[in-house]
Design a protein around this motif. Structure first.
Motif, short mmCIF file in Angstrom:
data_model
loop_
_atom_site.label_atom_id
_atom_site.label_comp_id
_atom_site.label_asym_id
_atom_site.label_seq_id
_atom_site.Cartn_x
_atom_site.Cartn_y
_atom_site.Cartn_z
N GLY A 329 -15.25 50.49 -8.58
CA GLY A 329 -16.51 50.47 -9.02
C GLY A 329 -17.75 49.81 -9.46
O GLY A 329 -18.54 49.50 -9.16
N LYS A 333 -21.18 48.64 -7.72
CA LYS A 333 -22.57 49.02 -8.68
C LYS A 333 -23.37 47.80 -8.91
O LYS A 333 -24.89 48.24 -8.51
N GLU A 364 -14.64 57.20 -1.85
CA GLU A 364 -15.90 56.38 -1.79
C GLU A 364 -15.94 55.72 -0.87
O GLU A 364 -17.44 55.94 0.09
#
Length: 462
Positions: A329, A333, A364
């Motif tokens: 994650g 980002k 994802e």
């Protein structure tokens, strides 16, 4: 009438009532057993206990003089160009009669610590009764002008507001507009909120500073012991409170050294970093990035990435799965999708700990291939894999509302992706039908190259 006059006199104070206030208690040897004495000034008297730590003093794994090497790094705690100097730091902690921040909560003991050269001095100010509070606050008022930063542990929202209230109630001016609060509780929570059972100062110093207290009096017992002293007037009752408060002040200095070393850009300890838990590696990296140390943060993230991709035996599967998704994650980002993809695919290979963690990497990957790569085939593949895994576990969670919601969401996603695939196929088919084939083009080209047949007048008459 005389009775009313006497009552009004008592409300106005001893001087107005014509009563001479009693002299302050004489300094006897009763406080000497605690290493304290009675400090007297024109404002009054209070108990003072002073301890000094030399240049070679050690608290846990740090020498107190080490703060001189990293004090400049503490400027990261505040925006702007706030310069931090060692001798302008005031370490601060209180012991109060309660837990609230209202006017009824009185700080009966104020502990402060400061550096003078290589010496670290701890001063503890205590009031034997409410009448001594004014003198103690006047002493603090004169002292605060020398410092630019207040170092505390939850002091910004608890200890300091209580102290400011006491200044107001005693009609004393406290101008703290130029004082910057350096509260180490928030940094501790950023790093250890998920790895330590508690972020209390005693737990942090034991697990991260290597200092363990022996027969410590908890801070929660301080109010009861103070009230016992007020009833019995025996200073020995407060010995444990003095020692507890002193440890808090010295621990603040050692913890400041710890954070200063973390923030130092040239500090490189790969062996120590590799021994940290994945959660602490990740949280420390995030904290360093927040504190404007991106290079140092990248070092922590790289160590964590290598440990996760190499399937370190010391990491449990559930812990590894959480760390994989957290780090993926983070890379998503900041736009590093290559590493994020590798981490998501690595998470798929693990034995899942929970259904939500189990499906997250599939989600994802499906979103990545649908929206970024425009590869609907791969997006459908990962969506179907997630649906198949969810279906296999359906019997274990039959009737579970949360699982039903997850199933509905994946059904909609899969149906939408399949519809997009069909639309794309139909679009390609229609494009193919609208253009002639290559053989037709060749025939037409050959026909166009033939000599046109002449038209005669007689043919036009037929």
């Amino acid at each position: 009438m005389s009775g009313l006059r006497e009552r009004l006199g008592r409300l106005r104070g001893p001087a107005a009532a014509g009563v001479t206030p009693p002299p302050p208690p004489e300094a006897g040897g009763e406080w000497a057993q605690l290493g304290a004495h009675i400090a007297t000034s024109p404002a009054g008297s209070f108990v003072m206990r002073r301890r000094q730590y030399g240049a070679d003093s050690v608290h846990g794994k740090y020498r107190l003089r080490e703060l001189a090497d990293v004090d400049a790094q503490l400027s990261c705690f505040h925006d702007g160009d706030a310069v931090v100097r060692l001798e302008e730091l005031l370490f601060f902690d209180t012991e109060t009669t309660g837990l609230g921040v209202g006017a009824g909560n009185v700080p009966f003991m104020v502990g402060i610590g400061y550096y003078t050269g290589e010496l670290f001095t701890v001063e503890q100010l205590m009031i034997r009764n409410p009448a001594e509070e004014h003198a103690m606050l006047v002493y603090l008022q004169e002292l605060l002008g020398r410092y630019t930063h207040i170092v505390s542990y939850n002091g910004r929202t608890f200890d300091w507001p209580i102290l400011k209230n006491r200044f107001v109630l005693n009609r004393l001016n406290l101008d703290d507009s130029e004082l910057l609060q350096l509260d180490l509780l928030y940094a501790s929570r950023s790093l250890w909120r998920n790895t330590l059972p508690s972020c209390r100062l005693s737990k942090v110093e034991e697990s991260r500073l290597g200092f363990e207290r022996v027969d410590d009096v908890p801070g929660s017992m301080a109010p009861a012991l103070y009230f016992q002293y007020l009833a019995e007037k025996d200073p020995a009752v407060l010995q444990g409170v003095f020692i507890h408060n002193e440890h808090d002040i010295v621990t603040l200095a050692a913890l400041t050294i710890h954070f200063g070393k973390l923030l130092r850009p040239d500090e490189n300890e790969p062996v120590l970093i590799s021994n940290l838990d994945p959660e602490e590696l990740f949280r420390t990296g995030l904290w360093l990035e927040k504190m404007a140390r991106p290079t140092k943060a990248e070092q922590y993230f790289n160590v964590l990435y290598e440990k996760l991709m190499n399937n370190a035996a010391s990491i449990q599967s559930a812990e590894q799965e959480i760390a994989l998704l957290q780090l993926a994650g983070y890379y998503k980002k900041i736009g590093q999708y290559t590493r994020a993809l590798e981490l998501w695919k690595q998470a798929i290979l693990l034995k899942p700990a929970s259904i939500s963690l189990q499906l997250e990497p599939y989600l994802e990957l499906a979103m990545y291939y649908e929206h970024r790569e425009k590869n609907l085939g791969q997006a459908v593949f990962y969506a179907e894999e997630a649906w198949a895994r969810l279906w296999r576990r359906r019997a274990l969670h039959r009737g579970d509302r949360k699982i039903n919601e997850i199933e509905e969401a994946w059904e909609k996603r899969l149906a939408r992706l399949q519809q997009k695939v069909r639309k794309k196929e139909m679009s390609l088919r229609s494009q193919a039908d609208s253009y002639p084939s290559s053989s037709d083009n060749r025939v037409r080209t050959k026909r166009s190259k033939k000599t046109p047949k002449p038209t005669y007048v007689s043919e036009g008459l037929i």
